[in-house]
Design a protein around this motif. Sequence first.
Motif, PDB file in Angstrom:
ATOM      1  N   PHE A 216       3.426  -1.849 -10.533  1.00  0.00           N
ATOM      2  CA  PHE A 216       4.522  -1.188  -9.822  1.00  0.00           C
ATOM      3  C   PHE A 216       5.665  -0.921 -10.801  1.00  0.00           C
ATOM      4  CE2 PHE A 216       2.910  -3.822  -6.123  1.00  0.00           C
ATOM      5  CZ  PHE A 216       2.296  -2.755  -5.499  1.00  0.00           C
ATOM      6  N   ASP A 217       6.155   0.312 -10.837  1.00  0.00           N
ATOM      7  CA  ASP A 217       7.277   0.585 -11.732  1.00  0.00           C
ATOM      8  C   ASP A 217       8.619   0.453 -11.025  1.00  0.00           C
ATOM      9  OD1 ASP A 217       7.174   2.771 -10.119  1.00  0.00           O
ATOM     10  OD2 ASP A 217       6.998   4.260 -11.717  1.00  0.00           O
ATOM     11  N   PHE A 218       8.601   0.020  -9.739  1.00  0.00           N
ATOM     12  CA  PHE A 218       9.854  -0.108  -9.005  1.00  0.00           C
ATOM     13  C   PHE A 218      10.226  -1.568  -8.773  1.00  0.00           C
ATOM     14  CE2 PHE A 218       6.408   1.931  -6.587  1.00  0.00           C
ATOM     15  CZ  PHE A 218       5.905   0.849  -5.881  1.00  0.00           C
ATOM     16  N   GLU A 219       9.836  -2.471  -9.670  1.00  0.00           N
ATOM     17  CA  GLU A 219      10.277  -3.868  -9.584  1.00  0.00           C
ATOM     18  C   GLU A 219      11.620  -4.019 -10.279  1.00  0.00           C
ATOM     19  OE1 GLU A 219       8.496  -6.873 -12.061  1.00  0.00           O
ATOM     20  OE2 GLU A 219       7.452  -5.403 -13.269  1.00  0.00           O
ATOM     21  N   ASP A 220      12.431  -4.955  -9.791  1.00  0.00           N
ATOM     22  CA  ASP A 220      13.696  -5.267 -10.448  1.00  0.00           C
ATOM     23  C   ASP A 220      13.432  -6.041 -11.741  1.00  0.00           C
ATOM     24  OD1 ASP A 220      15.071  -4.076  -8.391  1.00  0.00           O
ATOM     25  OD2 ASP A 220      15.543  -5.955  -7.359  1.00  0.00           O
ATOM     26  N   GLY A 221      14.363  -5.900 -12.680  1.00  0.00           N
ATOM     27  CA  GLY A 221      14.208  -6.597 -13.953  1.00  0.00           C
ATOM     28  C   GLY A 221      14.914  -7.940 -14.012  1.00  0.00           C
ATOM     29  N   GLY A 222      15.784  -8.215 -13.019  1.00  0.00           N
ATOM     30  CA  GLY A 222      16.540  -9.472 -13.063  1.00  0.00           C
ATOM     31  C   GLY A 222      17.704  -9.373 -14.034  1.00  0.00           C
ATOM     32  N   LYS A 223      18.431 -10.468 -14.157  1.00  0.00           N
ATOM     33  CA  LYS A 223      19.584 -10.504 -15.058  1.00  0.00           C
ATOM     34  C   LYS A 223      19.756 -11.875 -15.671  1.00  0.00           C
ATOM     35  CE  LYS A 223      23.400  -9.276 -17.103  1.00  0.00           C
ATOM     36  NZ  LYS A 223      23.368  -8.379 -18.279  1.00  0.00           N
ATOM     37  N   VAL A 224      19.763 -11.911 -17.010  1.00  0.00           N
ATOM     38  CA  VAL A 224      20.049 -13.141 -17.759  1.00  0.00           C
ATOM     39  C   VAL A 224      21.206 -12.826 -18.706  1.00  0.00           C
ATOM     40  CG1 VAL A 224      19.181 -14.905 -19.336  1.00  0.00           C
ATOM     41  CG2 VAL A 224      17.626 -13.843 -17.676  1.00  0.00           C
ATOM     42  N   TYR A 225      22.316 -13.500 -18.522  1.00  0.00           N
ATOM     43  CA  TYR A 225      23.472 -13.248 -19.385  1.00  0.00           C
ATOM     44  C   TYR A 225      23.240 -13.825 -20.777  1.00  0.00           C
ATOM     45  CZ  TYR A 225      26.071 -11.853 -15.229  1.00  0.00           C
ATOM     46  OH  TYR A 225      26.486 -11.211 -14.089  1.00  0.00           O
TER      47      TYR A 225
ATOM     48  N   ALA B  96       2.632  11.069  -1.886  1.00  0.00           N
ATOM     49  CA  ALA B  96       2.497   9.614  -1.787  1.00  0.00           C
ATOM     50  C   ALA B  96       3.875   8.970  -1.842  1.00  0.00           C
ATOM     51  CB  ALA B  96       1.628   9.094  -2.916  1.00  0.00           C
ATOM     52  N   GLN B  97       4.092   7.990  -0.972  1.00  0.00           N
ATOM     53  CA  GLN B  97       5.380   7.313  -0.909  1.00  0.00           C
ATOM     54  C   GLN B  97       5.181   5.799  -0.817  1.00  0.00           C
ATOM     55  OE1 GLN B  97       6.867  10.283   2.330  1.00  0.00           O
ATOM     56  NE2 GLN B  97       8.693   9.499   1.322  1.00  0.00           N
ATOM     57  N   TYR B  98       5.887   5.083  -1.677  1.00  0.00           N
ATOM     58  CA  TYR B  98       5.895   3.617  -1.707  1.00  0.00           C
ATOM     59  C   TYR B  98       4.548   3.046  -2.185  1.00  0.00           C
ATOM     60  CZ  TYR B  98      10.029   4.285   1.268  1.00  0.00           C
ATOM     61  OH  TYR B  98      11.234   4.700   1.781  1.00  0.00           O
ATOM     62  N   GLY B  99       4.637   1.821  -2.682  1.00  0.00           N
ATOM     63  CA  GLY B  99       3.472   1.003  -2.970  1.00  0.00           C
ATOM     64  C   GLY B  99       2.438   1.590  -3.906  1.00  0.00           C
ATOM     65  N   VAL B 100       1.216   1.129  -3.737  1.00  0.00           N
ATOM     66  CA  VAL B 100       0.102   1.535  -4.598  1.00  0.00           C
ATOM     67  C   VAL B 100      -0.159   3.033  -4.479  1.00  0.00           C
ATOM     68  CG1 VAL B 100      -2.379   1.253  -4.984  1.00  0.00           C
ATOM     69  CG2 VAL B 100      -0.962  -0.749  -4.541  1.00  0.00           C
ATOM     70  N   GLU B 101      -0.040   3.580  -3.270  1.00  0.00           N
ATOM     71  CA  GLU B 101      -0.281   5.014  -3.083  1.00  0.00           C
ATOM     72  C   GLU B 101       0.619   5.833  -4.014  1.00  0.00           C
ATOM     73  OE1 GLU B 101      -2.672   6.342  -1.479  1.00  0.00           O
ATOM     74  OE2 GLU B 101      -3.013   5.480   0.510  1.00  0.00           O
ATOM     75  N   GLN B 102       1.877   5.427  -4.146  1.00  0.00           N
ATOM     76  CA  GLN B 102       2.808   6.154  -5.010  1.00  0.00           C
ATOM     77  C   GLN B 102       2.609   5.789  -6.476  1.00  0.00           C
ATOM     78  OE1 GLN B 102       6.976   6.004  -3.859  1.00  0.00           O
ATOM     79  NE2 GLN B 102       7.636   6.325  -5.956  1.00  0.00           N
ATOM     80  N   ALA B 103       2.474   4.506  -6.766  1.00  0.00           N
ATOM     81  CA  ALA B 103       2.381   4.056  -8.159  1.00  0.00           C
ATOM     82  C   ALA B 103       1.147   4.629  -8.856  1.00  0.00           C
ATOM     83  CB  ALA B 103       2.360   2.532  -8.219  1.00  0.00           C
ATOM     84  N   PHE B 104       0.054   4.810  -8.118  1.00  0.00           N
ATOM     85  CA  PHE B 104      -1.194   5.286  -8.706  1.00  0.00           C
ATOM     86  C   PHE B 104      -1.581   6.678  -8.197  1.00  0.00           C
ATOM     87  CE2 PHE B 104      -1.347   0.770  -9.381  1.00  0.00           C
ATOM     88  CZ  PHE B 104      -1.918   0.650 -10.646  1.00  0.00           C
ATOM     89  N   ASP B 105      -0.582   7.436  -7.780  1.00  0.00           N
ATOM     90  CA  ASP B 105      -0.864   8.749  -7.200  1.00  0.00           C
ATOM     91  C   ASP B 105      -1.629   9.650  -8.153  1.00  0.00           C
ATOM     92  OD1 ASP B 105      -0.584  10.740  -5.107  1.00  0.00           O
ATOM     93  OD2 ASP B 105       0.851  11.737  -6.419  1.00  0.00           O
TER      94      ASP B 105
ATOM     95  N   ILE C 157       0.812  -1.215   0.000  1.00  0.00           N
ATOM     96  CA  ILE C 157       0.000   0.000   0.000  1.00  0.00           C
ATOM     97  C   ILE C 157       0.844   1.262   0.000  1.00  0.00           C
ATOM     98  CG2 ILE C 157      -1.716   1.335   1.292  1.00  0.00           C
ATOM     99  CD1 ILE C 157      -2.833  -1.122  -0.056  1.00  0.00           C
ATOM    100  N   GLY C 158       1.899   1.335   0.842  1.00  0.00           N
ATOM    101  CA  GLY C 158       2.629   2.581   1.004  1.00  0.00           C
ATOM    102  C   GLY C 158       1.828   3.561   1.851  1.00  0.00           C
ATOM    103  N   PHE C 159       2.158   4.854   1.780  1.00  0.00           N
ATOM    104  CA  PHE C 159       1.430   5.829   2.580  1.00  0.00           C
ATOM    105  C   PHE C 159       1.464   7.196   1.903  1.00  0.00           C
ATOM    106  CE2 PHE C 159       5.792   5.836   4.231  1.00  0.00           C
ATOM    107  CZ  PHE C 159       6.103   7.189   4.237  1.00  0.00           C
ATOM    108  N   VAL C 160       0.664   8.120   2.438  1.00  0.00           N
ATOM    109  CA  VAL C 160       0.646   9.517   1.997  1.00  0.00           C
ATOM    110  C   VAL C 160       1.039  10.358   3.204  1.00  0.00           C
ATOM    111  CG1 VAL C 160      -0.732  11.394   1.037  1.00  0.00           C
ATOM    112  CG2 VAL C 160      -1.195   9.027   0.356  1.00  0.00           C
ATOM    113  N   ASN C 161       2.079  11.194   3.055  1.00  0.00           N
ATOM    114  CA  ASN C 161       2.549  11.949   4.213  1.00  0.00           C
ATOM    115  C   ASN C 161       1.708  13.209   4.448  1.00  0.00           C
ATOM    116  OD1 ASN C 161       3.458  13.977   2.468  1.00  0.00           O
ATOM    117  ND2 ASN C 161       5.559  13.234   2.476  1.00  0.00           N
ATOM    118  N   LYS C 162       2.106  14.002   5.429  1.00  0.00           N
ATOM    119  CA  LYS C 162       1.293  15.144   5.836  1.00  0.00           C
ATOM    120  C   LYS C 162       1.193  16.213   4.765  1.00  0.00           C
ATOM    121  CE  LYS C 162       2.460  14.476  10.702  1.00  0.00           C
ATOM    122  NZ  LYS C 162       3.154  15.036  11.887  1.00  0.00           N
ATOM    123  N   THR C 163       2.170  16.272   3.867  1.00  0.00           N
ATOM    124  CA  THR C 163       2.135  17.272   2.795  1.00  0.00           C
ATOM    125  C   THR C 163       1.344  16.788   1.586  1.00  0.00           C
ATOM    126  OG1 THR C 163       4.181  16.475   1.747  1.00  0.00           O
ATOM    127  CG2 THR C 163       4.393  18.094   3.527  1.00  0.00           C
ATOM    128  N   GLY C 164       0.818  15.563   1.676  1.00  0.00           N
ATOM    129  CA  GLY C 164       0.052  15.012   0.562  1.00  0.00           C
ATOM    130  C   GLY C 164       0.885  14.260  -0.447  1.00  0.00           C
TER     131      GLY C 164
END
Length: 576
Positions: free
Chosen positions: A393-402, A178-187, A169-176
Motif C-alpha cells: 500500500f502506498d497510502f500508509e503513514d510514515g510516522g514521526k521520530v524527532y 479503482a478506489q481504496y485498498g488492493v483494488e487501487q494499489a494494484f490497479d 480490498i477497496g472497490f471498483v466503481n461503475k466507470t472502472g
Amino acid sequence: MAGYRTFNIRKRISFLIIFSIFLSLVIMGRLFYLQIVKHDYYTAVAQDQYYKNSDLPAKRGEIYVKDNYADSGKSKIAMNNINDELFADPVMVDNKEEASEKISSIIGLSKEEVLDKLNHPSSPRYVKIKEGLSMEEEAQIKEINLNGLRIAPRPSRYWPEKALMAQVIGFVNKTGTAQYGVEQAFDSILKGKPGKLKAERDAMGTIIATGNNVLIKPVDGDSLVLTIDKNVQATTEEILKNSVEKHGADSGSVLVMDPNTGGIIAMASYFLNEPELDLNNYYEIEDYRFFDNLNLRQYEPGSVFKVITMAAGLDSGKIKPEDTFNDSQYIVVGGNKIYNADRKKHGTVSMSYILEQSLNLGTAYIQGKLGEEDFFNYLTKTFGFGMKTGIEFDFEDGGKVYGPNEVNDHTYATMSFGQSIAVTPLQMSSAVSVIANGGNLVRPKIIESFMRQGIKEEKKETEIIKRAISEEAAKEVTKMMINTIEKGHGKQAKVSGYKVAGKTGTAQVPVPGGYDPNKTIGSFVGFAPATNPRFVIYTKIDNPKDVEWAESSAAPVFHDVLENLLMYYNIPPDDN
C-alpha cells in the motif's frame, strides 16, 4: 458611339478575365487547403467512415485470499461478474405510456420514473432504464416483447463476501476506476491492457467479415493471492466489532502478522456505529471514513513502545538483563518532572520488572544510557520508525521520530515510553516481529503470489531487510515480555496452555498544549507461541468510555484473537 461600345465591351471582358482568375485562385487555394493542409484530417474522417474502431476490454484480474477450509487453500474475495442492463431507444418505443406501465411492473421502478427516462433520455437514441437485471426480470422483459427495448450484458466487479476486509480490498466503481485498498494499489496489474478492433464496414455500416480487419487482442489482468486468511479475518473483525461496541470506543483496529515472513494474516478496522455495508452497493455509502485502514494511521503508542526501548538498550550492551535500576518515584529532565503512570516509588528493580510494571522512569533511564543519537539511530535505522514500512500500500503513514536537534532532552526521555513519537500499528508489528523472529527486520507484505494470466502462480518471496538486533537480545526481551504476561499488566492476554509474550500500552491523546485528560488509547502487542512464534498481534481500542487501562480493553481482544488463531491452525500447547 461605336468606340464607346468597344471600350465598354473590353472593360467587361477584362473584368470577367480578372474575376475568373481570382475565382480560380480561390478554388485552387481551397483545394490546396483541403488536399494538402487538411489532408491528414480528412483522411482520418474517411477512415472513420470506412472503418469501425472498437476497444476490446481486458478481463480484470481476480483477488484471492487464503482459506484453510477450501480444497484449493484459497477463495475469491473479488471477482468478475456479468450484469444485464435494460436500455431503450425512445424513438422506437411505440406507446411510451403503455410501455412505462408494463416495464415498471417488472423492474420495481414506478411508472412515472420509467416514463421520465423515456421522455428525457440521456441521448436522442439511448437511455438506461435499469442496471443489474435479475434472471426473472430479464425473462419477463423479453416476454412482453416491446419495440425499442434492448438488454445488454455489462461486466462488473463482484465481492462475494460483501463488507469483509473492505478497508483492505477497496472497490471498483461503475466507470472502472479503482478506489481504496488492493483494488487501487494494484490497479495497473489487475486491469490488464485493452485490445483494439479496426474493421472495414460497408455503406450500411455493417462490418465486412472478409475485409481488411486489424485485431489487437486484449491482455487480461493478473490475479492476486493475498496473505490474509478469510476465516481469520472474519473472526477478527467480529471480535473487534464486539469490543468497540462493548466499550463505546470511537474505533479500533487489529493486525495479525507472521513475524518470519512479514505476511499479514488479518488486518481489521472498525468504527463505532458503522453501518452494515455491502461493497457491491458501494454507491450507497455516505461516510467514506469506513474505508480508512486504521492499521496504516499513525498515533502516539504509549507503553507498548517500551519493548523497543528495552531491545535497543540490550542490543547496544548499555544495559544487561541482570542490571538493576533505582526507581525514586520521579526524575527531572530538562526542568520537567517525569512520573510513572501509578505515581509510585518502586525502589531497586530489575530490567524485567520495568516492563512488567510498565515503569516510565525505567525506560527513560535506558534511553539516557543510550544517548539521544544512538537512541534515534536504533528507532530509525534499526527498527524503521519514521518511514513507511514498504508494504504494497502506498497510502500508509510514515510516522514521526524527532531528531536530537529538533527537541529537548525531556521530549527524548518521553519518547522512550511512547510519547512525543508517532507510529502506526503496522510499524509496531514489524518492529516487534524483530524480537519474535530472533532479530531480523522483515518487510511486511500483503501479497502472497501473483497469478499471471490466471494460470501461472508466481510467489512473492520474503524480504529480510537486515539483521536488526542480536539473537541474544531478542531472546532476553522475549523472556521479559513473557514475564509481563505472567506477572505484570498483561494477564488478560494470556491463553491457557501457551507461553505468550506481550506488553500493554495506555496512551494519552495529544492536543494543542498537552494531552486530553478525558481520552486514552489502549494498545496491546505480543506474539505466540513465545517458544516458536507464529503470530505477532497488535490490538488497539480508541477512546474506550468505560475503562481506562489497556489491560481491560486491548488485552482481552488480543486474547480472543490469539485463541482463535491457535485453534484454527491446530497449534499444540506448550509442553509445560
